[in-house]
Design an enzyme around this catalytic site. Structure first.
Site, mmCIF file in Angstrom:
data_model
loop_
_atom_site.group_PDB
_atom_site.id
_atom_site.type_symbol
_atom_site.label_atom_id
_atom_site.label_comp_id
_atom_site.label_asym_id
_atom_site.label_seq_id
_atom_site.Cartn_x
_atom_site.Cartn_y
_atom_site.Cartn_z
ATOM 1 N N HIS A 196 31.179 41.239 29.478
ATOM 2 C CA HIS A 196 31.145 41.934 30.871
ATOM 3 C C HIS A 196 30.585 43.345 30.914
ATOM 4 O O HIS A 196 31.191 44.221 30.624
ATOM 5 C CB HIS A 196 32.505 41.970 31.504
ATOM 6 C CG HIS A 196 32.442 41.987 32.924
ATOM 7 N ND1 HIS A 196 33.267 41.569 33.774
ATOM 8 C CD2 HIS A 196 31.237 42.330 33.815
ATOM 9 C CE1 HIS A 196 33.179 41.684 35.047
ATOM 10 N NE2 HIS A 196 31.757 42.209 35.025
ATOM 11 N N ARG A 212 32.028 35.920 38.600
ATOM 12 C CA ARG A 212 33.209 35.830 38.057
ATOM 13 C C ARG A 212 33.312 34.581 37.376
ATOM 14 O O ARG A 212 32.860 33.559 37.715
ATOM 15 C CB ARG A 212 34.523 35.942 38.927
ATOM 16 C CG ARG A 212 34.624 37.176 39.472
ATOM 17 C CD ARG A 212 35.270 38.317 38.355
ATOM 18 N NE ARG A 212 35.485 39.511 38.850
ATOM 19 C CZ ARG A 212 34.437 40.660 38.836
ATOM 20 N NH1 ARG A 212 33.358 40.659 38.446
ATOM 21 N NH2 ARG A 212 34.715 41.815 39.561
ATOM 22 N N GLN A 251 39.185 37.881 30.255
ATOM 23 C CA GLN A 251 38.432 38.915 29.630
ATOM 24 C C GLN A 251 39.392 39.757 28.948
ATOM 25 O O GLN A 251 40.345 40.120 29.680
ATOM 26 C CB GLN A 251 37.829 39.417 30.744
ATOM 27 C CG GLN A 251 36.599 38.561 31.110
ATOM 28 C CD GLN A 251 35.460 39.239 32.062
ATOM 29 O OE1 GLN A 251 34.530 38.883 32.545
ATOM 30 N NE2 GLN A 251 35.729 40.656 32.118
#
Lengths: 382, 382
Positions: free
Chosen positions: A336, A288, A317
């Site tokens: 991601h 993370r 994000q």
């Protein structure tokens, strides 16, 4: 203490544990039609390019026909943030929210308070830090992941990123697209992985898979975790246990972050800790983004103390256009993505279907999938 | 048949083999000062950035003091092509030419003819196709490599390239630097390596190291080679032998090229052979660029028949600005770099020193290092 209406085995478990001060919410097996909301990234023109692309809004995990044929309502959106977003319209009456770490629906305490019918939060993938887990526990919600669905995907991706950094791939590729050819400009900081010291913080499912894949590279492998591995497994993997994190870190040429984001790990790589790492260290973080102090990482990449940083996780994000990690030198970042390969999508879509089936029938989930259950957080989030 | 003046053991070997129609040249053990020329890439401003950067013109393999203290002349240059280049000035009187595959000195029949004193051609690294081996054999020269010096380096790099292609890394990284965030635009063609079929053409030193590193990824591993491996090794590596190349290739999701460039392999991936590969195949080629038909590869990347192509080898090198592989879609190319990591440089510099020491003393080289010896080519080049 109010007891929830759950499947028999769960009732027994709760009765035995004697736990929980949770509010009353129907967790499982409440009959009738459910409202299920899925928050995924949108595919647009990419949707039709691959028949197995189920992890996007358009693919909707391939669950629409199945859910609707059983009388459930299934809303899917990527509109998750800001006032009047689509997600907020459904918060008051949804029963189940499915989200992913790739396009996280931030489930705050405020949203939980408004979600009077909410029973179940499912993460299609791994990592439920986008949920306020304490608030979810206090509200008596169940939070569960599709544990295992993309651990191989992430471990493979980490090994790729280690090699990209160690071998200084990107400057070479950049030369190709800009019409240059300067071998020296790459080679002066390109190394073999062989013989280097690689340490993983966290040797859970992903960390172990990474270590197994690293073994034939003849590195010096270290791991830090709450628990030492079984000696047999440790020997098979060939990694040495480091009980104290800050003793391990300065030994590492390459550090890989493999632990969840919790209040303990948030911002743990700050200026001070980074300053104690080996000069020229390489860091891979697919866990993370918020485990890092964003600016401290950018500064250390600028100074060269960190010689390379690669990962696919950011905070927040989507990463804004002015996120400093987009501009720092020697970064090998991506959006991601590591846990949402087509193979991973098919696995977590199947996993979500299985979990929903169990939910409709009032059955227990596989034990390793629970993140919040009956007011208790899973050990890795405590 | 003229016999060369060689070390005792070599004389015996030649006498026993009864071979060769080679011209008379002193190969080993001729006394006195030698003129040694090294052709390497230039480092310029990068030289001072790493004290171990020995593989460049400025580093000169770290051999200058040692050679000059023994009375030898040591010329080092990167100027190897075109009329009046530095290399050509020294061709008439050099005894030894050291070159690398990264910045190849093309040793043509014409140059060999002019090089009346030439005895030894050393490749600092692996792959001597930049030498006209037939002409070298006919001229009675010895050609030798530092076999093993960078096999690990290249195998690691191949595995990195496999992952970069399978997982669709570059479009994601490109989004980061252009300020975008579009997970779908990456994910629709990102896969896990696990479960895919990977075939290597050639399972020599590099191919074997690659297969060993691939084993924990749980792929379906295939290899084609002149020789089947020892059954024990084959079992340990977990790869299946494919005697017929064109039977193996259409089975592969990923093809890795691990064989030398010879007259048999030159251009073997032409339009016809590529058309028989699986649609969407990924190709990694760190062997030699000329094994591919350049335009056929570019066309297949354009059409999507090849879904990704990565390698560090081109023809010619340096690759010109208009080389089609710079512009084709889904390429993950770099300049020729995989075998010249700092670790590899230190190994091949030590190897060159060892070979020169043996040459000065008139001793044999390690047998696996010979590419041309007494008029005969090593098996892989026949």
């Amino acid at each position: 203490m109010a007891m929830k209406q759950v499947a028999c085995s769960a009732i027994k478990a709760v009765a035995n544990s004697g736990s929980s001060s949770v509010l009353t919410r129907q967790l499982h097996a409440s009959p009738g039609s459910k409202k299920i909301v899925g928050v995924f990234y949108k595919a647009n023109e990419y949707f039709t390019k691959n028949p197995n692309f189920v992890g996007c809004v358009e693919g909707a995990l391939g669950l629409r026909q199945w859910l609707e044929s059983q009388g459930h309502q299934y809303i899917v959106t990527d509109d998750k943030d800001g006032p009047n977003c689509e997600l907020d319209k459904h918060i008051p009456d949804l029963h189940v929210l499915i989200s992913t770490p790739f396009h996280p629906a931030y489930v705050t305490a405020e949203r939980i308070k408004k979600a009077k019918n909410l029973q179940l939060l499912l993460t299609a993938g791994i990592g439920s830090d986008h949920v306020d887990l304490k608030a979810a526990a206090e509200a008596g919600l169940t939070v569960a992941e599709i544990t295992g669905s993309n651990v191989v995907s992430v471990a493979e991706d980490e090994l790729m990123r280690i090699l990209i950094l160690v071998r200084n791939f990107l400057p070479g590729h950049h030369q190709v697209i800009t019409g240059d050819w300067n071998v020296a400009g790459i080679a002066y900081r390109a190394y073999d992985l062989e013989g280097k010291t690689v340490g993983t913080i966290g040797a859970g499912r992903i960390g172990k898979l990474l270590l197994q894949r690293l073994k034939p590279f003849n590195c010096n492998l270290l791991y830090h975790d709450r628990l030492k591995m079984d000696p047999e497994l440790e020997k098979e993997i060939g990694a040495k246990y480091e009980e104290d994190l800050d003793t391990m870190l300065p030994k590492c040429d390459i550090i890989v972050v493999n632990m969840p984001l919790t209040e303990k790990t948030r911002g743990m790589f700050d200026k001070d800790r980074i300053s104690k790492l080996k000069k020229g260290v390489l860091i891979v973080n697919n866990a993370r983004g918020a485990i890092m102090d964003t600016q401290a990482v950018a500064d250390a990449c600028e100074s060269g103390h960190i010689a390379g940083y690669s990962g696919d996780v950011w905070y927040p994000q989507p990463a804004p256009k002015d996120h400093p990690w987009r501009y720092m030198p020697n970064q090998a970042m991506t959006p991601h993505i590591s846990g949402t390969t087509i193979d991973a999508q098919l696995r977590y879509a199947a996993g979500v279907k299985d979990m929903l089936e169990r939910y409709f029938k009032g059955e227990e989930f596989p034990v390793q999938n629970y993140i919040v259950k009956e007011g208790e957080l899973a050990p890795q989030y405590r």
